[in-house]
Design an enzyme around this catalytic site. Sequence first.
Site, short mmCIF file in Angstrom:
data_model
loop_
_atom_site.label_atom_id
_atom_site.label_comp_id
_atom_site.label_asym_id
_atom_site.label_seq_id
_atom_site.Cartn_x
_atom_site.Cartn_y
_atom_site.Cartn_z
N SER A 92 1.01 -7.06 -3.78
CA SER A 92 1.93 -5.40 -3.31
C SER A 92 2.09 -5.47 -1.63
O SER A 92 2.46 -4.50 -0.97
CB SER A 92 1.20 -4.27 -3.37
OG SER A 92 -0.24 -5.22 -2.39
N THR A 205 -0.21 -2.07 -0.57
CA THR A 205 0.81 -2.18 0.81
C THR A 205 -0.52 -2.18 1.71
O THR A 205 -1.90 -2.32 1.46
CB THR A 205 0.98 -0.19 1.56
OG1 THR A 205 1.45 0.21 0.49
CG2 THR A 205 1.22 0.01 3.21
N THR A 223 4.84 -3.56 2.69
CA THR A 223 4.29 -3.36 1.68
C THR A 223 5.82 -4.47 0.42
O THR A 223 7.15 -4.34 1.01
CB THR A 223 4.72 -1.81 1.14
OG1 THR A 223 4.07 -2.07 0.29
CG2 THR A 223 5.70 -1.03 1.76
N ARG A 233 15.33 1.80 -3.40
CA ARG A 233 14.32 3.12 -3.10
C ARG A 233 13.60 1.87 -2.24
O ARG A 233 13.43 1.16 -1.58
CB ARG A 233 14.08 3.10 -4.53
CG ARG A 233 12.12 4.17 -3.46
CD ARG A 233 11.20 2.67 -4.00
NE ARG A 233 10.10 4.46 -3.41
CZ ARG A 233 8.93 4.25 -2.85
NH1 ARG A 233 9.03 2.42 -2.76
NH2 ARG A 233 7.98 4.91 -2.89
N THR A 256 -1.17 4.80 2.49
CA THR A 256 -0.13 4.02 1.66
C THR A 256 -0.40 4.67 0.03
O THR A 256 -1.30 6.32 -0.36
CB THR A 256 -1.75 2.64 1.22
OG1 THR A 256 -2.95 3.55 0.95
CG2 THR A 256 -2.09 1.66 2.01
N GLY A 257 -0.36 4.52 -0.71
CA GLY A 257 0.01 5.06 -2.17
C GLY A 257 1.04 5.33 -2.59
O GLY A 257 2.26 5.03 -1.86
N1 ASP Z 1 3.58 3.59 -0.02
C1 ASP Z 1 4.19 2.33 -0.81
C2 ASP Z 1 5.45 2.50 -0.86
O1 ASP Z 1 5.74 4.37 -1.95
C3 ASP Z 1 3.54 2.09 -2.07
C4 ASP Z 1 1.87 2.03 -1.69
O2 ASP Z 1 1.23 2.14 -0.92
O3 ASP Z 1 1.74 1.03 -2.73
O4 ASP Z 1 5.98 2.52 -1.18
#
Ligand code: ASP
Length: 349
Positions: A92, A205, A223, A233, A256-257
């Site tokens: 990730s 991330t 990330t 993107r 994160t997320g």
């Molecule tokens: N926040 C990150 C994104 O949207 C991905 C992640 O944290 O897993 O690119």
Amino acid sequence: MQNDSGRRKFLKSFLSVGAAIPFLSSPPPYMAKNPIRKKGKQSLILTSRGKGGNWGEKVLTNGWQAYEKTGDMMDGVIGGANVVELDPTDMSVGYGGLPNEDGVVQLDSSVMHGPTYNAGAVGALEHIKTASKIARLVMERSDHVMLVGEGALDFALAHGFKKENLLTEEARVRWLQWKENLSDSDDWFPRKDGDYKREIRQTGTINVLGIDENGDIFGVTTTSGLSYKIPGRVGDSPIIGAGLYVDNDVGACGATGRGEAVMKICGSFLVVENMRRGMSPKEAIENACKRIVDHNHGKVNFNDQFTALNKDGECYRGQIRGYGKGAGPEYSIATKDGVETLRGGSFLK
Ligand code: ASP
């Protein structure tokens, strides 16, 4: 008219004057809590990783060593993030991260330097494993805050970085499997024994936040972003105020997320502003999670996590949990006494 080097000198001296202005208003209420640093003004590093994969320990050990070597907490937080960026087993972040829709790994990262209120970021960066180092270079060696795509890569090459392949064999196979299982009306066929299960698109991330013994605050988020994203993107991670925010008077936060949800509420900025108004890191994170839930009319089918520390070294990690079950997210803290892993809370199941 001022020539360019005059302008640079002006900017630098402006920055140093700005950084030297003392905090004039009376101490805000959060100063009273002071649970960790009051005991000895000690430095600490906080990361969004816990016991899983032993990442918390690995990240913070390297981060702490980097900090001790130079005494610069910016080196500490980036040294921590580099561990995950360089390790192909984490899919990730950095090298080995899952690629975009076209099978190309594109990285996002941001850094912030509290004492100078400065920031740097890269988006959709290809071919360089340590995106956080390039974000730092943008901050320290350019007059810009963010570079993306080819421009970010050219900038890295200009600073002596070499192009590398970031797509590991394992990530390529996972991507191909995703592509072949996407639809039964396109021309990509899975293997005869192929698994038709749709995978939940991975997020990951890492955030690393640090406070040194002077109380100065530093942060990094890095990330490979949402797996199989549309090429180009950019998520929340390189957006100052979304995936990362540091205010040297107040604290820091990283996210994160699902980045789209974090960006729409300026998530990390919101958490830091909540702390400025007197909330603890836990309360500030809960409030930001609630904002996301409210803006989505209570229907949240994704996860988001915030990791924050305040000026006193009080730390927390909390999340919205739209899918999956389980306890709150882990986070780890390093001080001179070693590394400790703690568990935060979930605000929606
Ligand atoms: N926040 C990150 C994104 O949207 C991905 C992640 O944290 O897993 O690119």
